[in-house]
Design a protein around this motif. Structure first.
Motif, PDB file in Angstrom:
ATOM      1  N   LYS A  38       0.818  -1.218   0.000  1.00  0.00           N
ATOM      2  CA  LYS A  38       0.000   0.000   0.000  1.00  0.00           C
ATOM      3  C   LYS A  38       0.848   1.263   0.000  1.00  0.00           C
ATOM      4  O   LYS A  38       0.598   2.185  -0.799  1.00  0.00           O
ATOM      5  N   PRO A  39       1.870   1.380   0.879  1.00  0.00           N
ATOM      6  CA  PRO A  39       2.699   2.596   0.841  1.00  0.00           C
ATOM      7  C   PRO A  39       3.387   2.826  -0.498  1.00  0.00           C
ATOM      8  O   PRO A  39       3.466   3.962  -0.970  1.00  0.00           O
ATOM      9  N   LYS A  40       3.896   1.751  -1.118  1.00  0.00           N
ATOM     10  CA  LYS A  40       4.595   1.965  -2.387  1.00  0.00           C
ATOM     11  C   LYS A  40       3.614   2.345  -3.498  1.00  0.00           C
ATOM     12  O   LYS A  40       3.957   3.136  -4.391  1.00  0.00           O
ATOM     13  N   TYR A  41       2.392   1.826  -3.432  1.00  0.00           N
ATOM     14  CA  TYR A  41       1.382   2.229  -4.418  1.00  0.00           C
ATOM     15  C   TYR A  41       1.012   3.698  -4.233  1.00  0.00           C
ATOM     16  O   TYR A  41       0.896   4.445  -5.215  1.00  0.00           O
ATOM     17  N   ILE A  42       0.834   4.100  -2.976  1.00  0.00           N
ATOM     18  CA  ILE A  42       0.498   5.499  -2.691  1.00  0.00           C
ATOM     19  C   ILE A  42       1.631   6.424  -3.138  1.00  0.00           C
ATOM     20  O   ILE A  42       1.395   7.507  -3.695  1.00  0.00           O
ATOM     21  N   ALA A  43       2.877   6.005  -2.905  1.00  0.00           N
ATOM     22  CA  ALA A  43       4.026   6.831  -3.297  1.00  0.00           C
ATOM     23  C   ALA A  43       4.056   7.036  -4.803  1.00  0.00           C
ATOM     24  O   ALA A  43       4.239   8.161  -5.288  1.00  0.00           O
TER      25      ALA A  43
ATOM     26  N   LEU B 164       1.557   6.670  -6.950  1.00  0.00           N
ATOM     27  CA  LEU B 164       0.389   7.434  -7.374  1.00  0.00           C
ATOM     28  C   LEU B 164       0.563   8.918  -7.086  1.00  0.00           C
ATOM     29  O   LEU B 164       0.216   9.772  -7.916  1.00  0.00           O
ATOM     30  N   THR B 165       1.124   9.233  -5.919  1.00  0.00           N
ATOM     31  CA  THR B 165       1.327  10.641  -5.547  1.00  0.00           C
ATOM     32  C   THR B 165       2.263  11.338  -6.523  1.00  0.00           C
ATOM     33  O   THR B 165       1.983  12.449  -6.996  1.00  0.00           O
ATOM     34  N   ILE B 166       3.392  10.689  -6.835  1.00  0.00           N
ATOM     35  CA  ILE B 166       4.354  11.283  -7.765  1.00  0.00           C
ATOM     36  C   ILE B 166       3.737  11.470  -9.142  1.00  0.00           C
ATOM     37  O   ILE B 166       3.873  12.542  -9.764  1.00  0.00           O
ATOM     38  N   ASP B 167       3.041  10.454  -9.630  1.00  0.00           N
ATOM     39  CA  ASP B 167       2.439  10.542 -10.963  1.00  0.00           C
ATOM     40  C   ASP B 167       1.365  11.628 -11.027  1.00  0.00           C
ATOM     41  O   ASP B 167       1.281  12.373 -12.021  1.00  0.00           O
ATOM     42  N   VAL B 168       0.563  11.745  -9.981  1.00  0.00           N
ATOM     43  CA  VAL B 168      -0.487  12.763  -9.958  1.00  0.00           C
ATOM     44  C   VAL B 168       0.124  14.161  -9.973  1.00  0.00           C
ATOM     45  O   VAL B 168      -0.321  15.040 -10.731  1.00  0.00           O
ATOM     46  N   PHE B 169       1.147  14.372  -9.154  1.00  0.00           N
ATOM     47  CA  PHE B 169       1.757  15.699  -9.110  1.00  0.00           C
ATOM     48  C   PHE B 169       2.489  16.024 -10.411  1.00  0.00           C
ATOM     49  O   PHE B 169       2.519  17.195 -10.831  1.00  0.00           O
ATOM     50  N   LEU B 170       3.076  15.022 -11.063  1.00  0.00           N
ATOM     51  CA  LEU B 170       3.697  15.266 -12.367  1.00  0.00           C
ATOM     52  C   LEU B 170       2.654  15.706 -13.391  1.00  0.00           C
ATOM     53  O   LEU B 170       2.883  16.651 -14.158  1.00  0.00           O
ATOM     54  N   VAL B 171       1.512  15.028 -13.389  1.00  0.00           N
ATOM     55  CA  VAL B 171       0.447  15.386 -14.333  1.00  0.00           C
ATOM     56  C   VAL B 171      -0.055  16.792 -14.048  1.00  0.00           C
ATOM     57  O   VAL B 171      -0.255  17.606 -14.975  1.00  0.00           O
ATOM     58  N   LEU B 172      -0.266  17.114 -12.773  1.00  0.00           N
ATOM     59  CA  LEU B 172      -0.784  18.433 -12.417  1.00  0.00           C
ATOM     60  C   LEU B 172       0.193  19.542 -12.791  1.00  0.00           C
ATOM     61  O   LEU B 172      -0.215  20.584 -13.326  1.00  0.00           O
ATOM     62  N   THR B 173       1.478  19.334 -12.514  1.00  0.00           N
ATOM     63  CA  THR B 173       2.451  20.379 -12.837  1.00  0.00           C
ATOM     64  C   THR B 173       2.569  20.576 -14.353  1.00  0.00           C
ATOM     65  O   THR B 173       2.568  21.712 -14.842  1.00  0.00           O
ATOM     66  N   GLN B 174       2.653  19.478 -15.090  1.00  0.00           N
ATOM     67  CA  GLN B 174       2.780  19.608 -16.541  1.00  0.00           C
ATOM     68  C   GLN B 174       1.515  20.190 -17.167  1.00  0.00           C
ATOM     69  O   GLN B 174       1.586  20.985 -18.111  1.00  0.00           O
ATOM     70  N   LEU B 175       0.367  19.811 -16.626  1.00  0.00           N
ATOM     71  CA  LEU B 175      -0.884  20.386 -17.119  1.00  0.00           C
ATOM     72  C   LEU B 175      -0.942  21.879 -16.836  1.00  0.00           C
ATOM     73  O   LEU B 175      -1.372  22.674 -17.687  1.00  0.00           O
ATOM     74  N   GLY B 176      -0.481  22.271 -15.658  1.00  0.00           N
ATOM     75  CA  GLY B 176      -0.447  23.696 -15.335  1.00  0.00           C
ATOM     76  C   GLY B 176       0.471  24.470 -16.252  1.00  0.00           C
ATOM     77  O   GLY B 176       0.120  25.561 -16.742  1.00  0.00           O
ATOM     78  N   PHE B 177       1.665  23.921 -16.521  1.00  0.00           N
ATOM     79  CA  PHE B 177       2.591  24.579 -17.444  1.00  0.00           C
ATOM     80  C   PHE B 177       1.974  24.725 -18.830  1.00  0.00           C
ATOM     81  O   PHE B 177       2.083  25.779 -19.464  1.00  0.00           O
ATOM     82  N   CYS B 178       1.322  23.658 -19.293  1.00  0.00           N
ATOM     83  CA  CYS B 178       0.718  23.697 -20.632  1.00  0.00           C
ATOM     84  C   CYS B 178      -0.398  24.732 -20.712  1.00  0.00           C
ATOM     85  O   CYS B 178      -0.537  25.421 -21.736  1.00  0.00           O
ATOM     86  N   CYS B 179      -1.178  24.848 -19.662  1.00  0.00           N
ATOM     87  CA  CYS B 179      -2.246  25.865 -19.651  1.00  0.00           C
ATOM     88  C   CYS B 179      -1.662  27.262 -19.779  1.00  0.00           C
ATOM     89  O   CYS B 179      -2.178  28.102 -20.534  1.00  0.00           O
ATOM     90  N   VAL B 180      -0.580  27.518 -19.048  1.00  0.00           N
ATOM     91  CA  VAL B 180       0.066  28.830 -19.128  1.00  0.00           C
ATOM     92  C   VAL B 180       0.604  29.078 -20.530  1.00  0.00           C
ATOM     93  O   VAL B 180       0.471  30.175 -21.089  1.00  0.00           O
TER      94      VAL B 180
END
Length: 326
Positions: A140-145, A147-163
């Motif tokens: 469970k911890p490794k899955y959460i880790a 997932l957390t990294i992948d989600v934040f990567l998507v959010l940051t790249q999506l934010g950059f693309c929007c700008v």
């Protein structure tokens, strides 16, 4: 993550002083594939993929990707960031942020290399590195880790693309004036979607080079205007109240946006032993441009500097407009 990597480094003598141990050579990987009796292979054999020679990146291609991955619209907002931090404190903190960013890039690459060698896998992406580090704590911890990294990567790249979409659309609307910004966003969307289907970094390197050339001419024109309109830096405050620092940090951290491209580029580099000096040289160039743009932009326009320094530049007539008669 640093602790795990540090412990692993001590056990395997995986340090920067031993370059032969800091990267996986093709011969090493081939030997591991052929050694069927090696118990460490286990189930990871199926994860080992061949590094296709035609898809590997040369040093200049790596440098182009790193430069393009960092130099974007964020650099144009740095004069405004300096406005919220001070003419002395701002550039100093920018230099510190640059050092921290490069240090973090080194850490993630070292972690990936150590884990790849340990588990006999060719390479890892960001989520897989986090997953491997947390694997000792359970499923469970490794899955959460991961997932957390992948989600934040998507959010940051999506934010950059929007700008980027908004920035390009606003500039096209100012230059051509035919449509409103929302229409230009839809127009820009089509070629960007086509570019997103290109999966080979060695081909994208040529596009990155072309984009860097365009950025170069744009920055040269901007710096030329700034340098001809400099004021005395002594008239500006060396620092600003602490309540304004969040605005500075938000813009500065947005500018250093390139950490998301580090692992994919390193994984595809032909001579991985040269990666760190290419990374350091490229990021030093980025840091110098950032500090120069922030400092000179603020000194030129002072408290009147806008969110993007290009908004302070003189405006020419739009394409199709008639020049006023003299």
């Amino acid at each position: 993550m640093d602790k795990n990597c540090a412990e692993g480094s001590g056990k395997n003598d995986f340090s920067s002083k031993s370059p032969k141990n800091t990267y996986k050579t093709d011969s090493y990987l081939q030997a591991q594939r052929n050694d069927a009796s090696d118990d460490r292979l286990g189930d990871t054999t199926s994860n080992i993929t061949s590094r296709k020679e035609s898809e590997l990146l040369e040093k200049w291609q790596v440098a182009m990707h790193i430069l393009k991955g960092n130099i974007g619209t964020g650099i144009l907002g740095l004069p405004s960031a300096i406005k919220h931090s001070g003419v002395l404190v701002g550039p100093t903190v920018l230099a510190i942020i640059a050092v921290i960013s490069v240090h973090c890039m080194h850490l993630i690459v070292l972690c990936s290399r150590y884990l790849s060698q340990k588990n006999n896998v060719e390479n890892y992406d960001y989520g897989e590195v986090a997953e491997e580090i947390f694997s000792e704590y359970g499923e469970k911890p490794k899955y959460i880790a991961r997932l957390t990294i992948d989600v934040f990567l998507v959010l940051t790249q999506l934010g950059f693309c929007c700008v980027y979409f908004l920035f390009v659309a606003e500039n096209l609307a100012q230059v051509f004036g035919m449509y409103e910004v929302r229409i230009w966003i839809l127009i820009v969307l089509a070629p960007v979607l086509l570019l997103s289907f290109i999966r080979k970094l060695n081909f994208i390197a040529y596009l990155s080079t072309f984009a860097n050339v365009l950025c170069f001419f744009g920055l040269v024109g901007t710096f030329q205007y700034l340098l001809f309109n400099l004021q005395n830096p002594a008239i500006y405050p060396a620092s600003k109240p602490i309540r304004e620092f969040p605005l500075f940090f938000g813009t500065a951290l947005f500018a250093f946006e390139g950490i998301g491209v580090v692992l994919p580029i390193e994984n595809k580099m032909r001579k991985q032993e040269d990666f760190f000096w290419v990374l350091d040289t490229s990021m030093a160039t980025v840091a110098i441009l950032y500090i120069a743009m922030g400092f000179f932009g603020y000194v030129a326009f002072g408290e009147e500097v806008l969110a993007s320094v290009t908004l302070n530049l003189p405006k020419l007539p739009r394409i199709g407009d008639k020049y006023p008669s003299t």
